[in-house]
Design an enzyme around this catalytic site. Structure first.
Site, mmCIF file in Angstrom:
data_model
loop_
_atom_site.group_PDB
_atom_site.id
_atom_site.type_symbol
_atom_site.label_atom_id
_atom_site.label_comp_id
_atom_site.label_asym_id
_atom_site.label_seq_id
_atom_site.Cartn_x
_atom_site.Cartn_y
_atom_site.Cartn_z
ATOM 1 N N LYS A 1 0.861 -1.192 0.000
ATOM 2 C CA LYS A 1 0.000 0.000 0.000
ATOM 3 C C LYS A 1 0.895 1.238 0.000
ATOM 4 O O LYS A 1 1.753 1.395 0.873
ATOM 5 C CB LYS A 1 -0.881 -0.029 1.258
ATOM 6 C CG LYS A 1 -2.280 0.478 1.056
ATOM 7 C CD LYS A 1 -3.090 0.213 2.317
ATOM 8 C CE LYS A 1 -4.490 0.724 2.206
ATOM 9 N NZ LYS A 1 -5.185 0.665 3.497
ATOM 10 N N VAL A 2 0.685 2.084 -0.984
ATOM 11 C CA VAL A 2 1.540 3.260 -1.161
ATOM 12 C C VAL A 2 0.657 4.502 -1.217
ATOM 13 O O VAL A 2 -0.352 4.517 -1.934
ATOM 14 C CB VAL A 2 2.354 3.134 -2.488
ATOM 15 C CG1 VAL A 2 3.162 4.391 -2.756
ATOM 16 C CG2 VAL A 2 3.270 1.906 -2.444
#
Ligand code: G3P
Length: 220
Positions: free
Chosen positions: A86-87
């Site tokens: 998750k960015v």
């Protein structure tokens, strides 16, 4: 529409997975902190979740420079084949996502609020894009309207790779209903929302009367 569970709570994940309806899990630093999570145990915690649910498990990066995000992402992805990195939606996040995409690592671009953000996320190679609904509502904007625009815009184009939209920051079953009508691929929901989704007073009342009538049959 698939259901993901938005939590880092192991008991909740075990319970929801036992219902047979959960296709994945999303976590974030706040959710892990809420469980009293320790830094040294974070990777084991993510691995534990991957052992419970047979589907994508989002684990979030917490650095701000592309090389650091990339390194963190590579480390997280090595924990389990189902880990999705998750960015956050930001320029360095886009650059890191492209680097991770080139390595075949799946990214869930989070903290996405607008159509331009979502289009850039898709263009960078993100496999999942997470438009937040509830947090838009919190500032008196219409989170569902924004989600509708994101779904339409992203589905207008072929990005050359699969892109799934995760309706995130889901606060109640009405968000789930609206996300499904809009064609969001996934809704990631807290356990409380999942529980509310299956409850209805008419179901309870109907079950009560069926069981009461069956007692009469049994005693006949
Ligand atoms: O995991 C991202 C998102 O679902 C967080 O939701 O309720 O903290 O806005 P919320």
């Amino acid at each position: 529409m698939k259901f993901f569970l938005d939590t880092a709570n192991i008991a909740e994940i075990e319970e929801a997975v036992s219902w047979g309806v959960v296709s994945g899990v999303t976590t974030n630093p706040t959710l892990y902190a809420r469980e009293g999570g320790k830094l040294a145990e974070f990777h084991d915690h993510i691995k534990r979740i991957c052992e419970i649910v047979d589907g994508p498990v989002s684990a979030e990066t917490v650095t701000l420079k592309r090389d650091e995000i990339y390194a963190e992402g590579v480390e997280l992805a090595a924990l389990h084949p189902n880990v999705v990195v998750k960015v956050p939606t930001m320029p360095e996040g886009l650059a890191a996502t492209k680097m991770l995409f080139d390595e075949g690592i799946k990214v869930n671009m989070t903290l996405c609020f607008t159509v331009p953000q979502a289009l850039l996320a898709a263009r960078s190679g993100a496999a999942y894009i997470s438009p937040f609904i509830g947090r838009f509502d919190d500032i008196s904007e219409d989170g569902i309207e924004q989600l509708a625009s994101v779904v339409t815009a992203v589905n207008n184009y072929d990005f050359g790779h699969d892109v799934e939209i995760i309706a995130a920051s889901v606060r109640h079953p009405a968000h789930v209903l609206q996300a499904a009508l809009l064609g969001a691929d996934i809704a990631t929901v807290p356990m409380g929302v999942l529980e509310k989704c299956i409850k209805h007073p008419l179901t309870d009342r109907g079950l009560e009367s069926f069981l009461a009538d069956w007692e009469k049959v049994k005693n006949s």
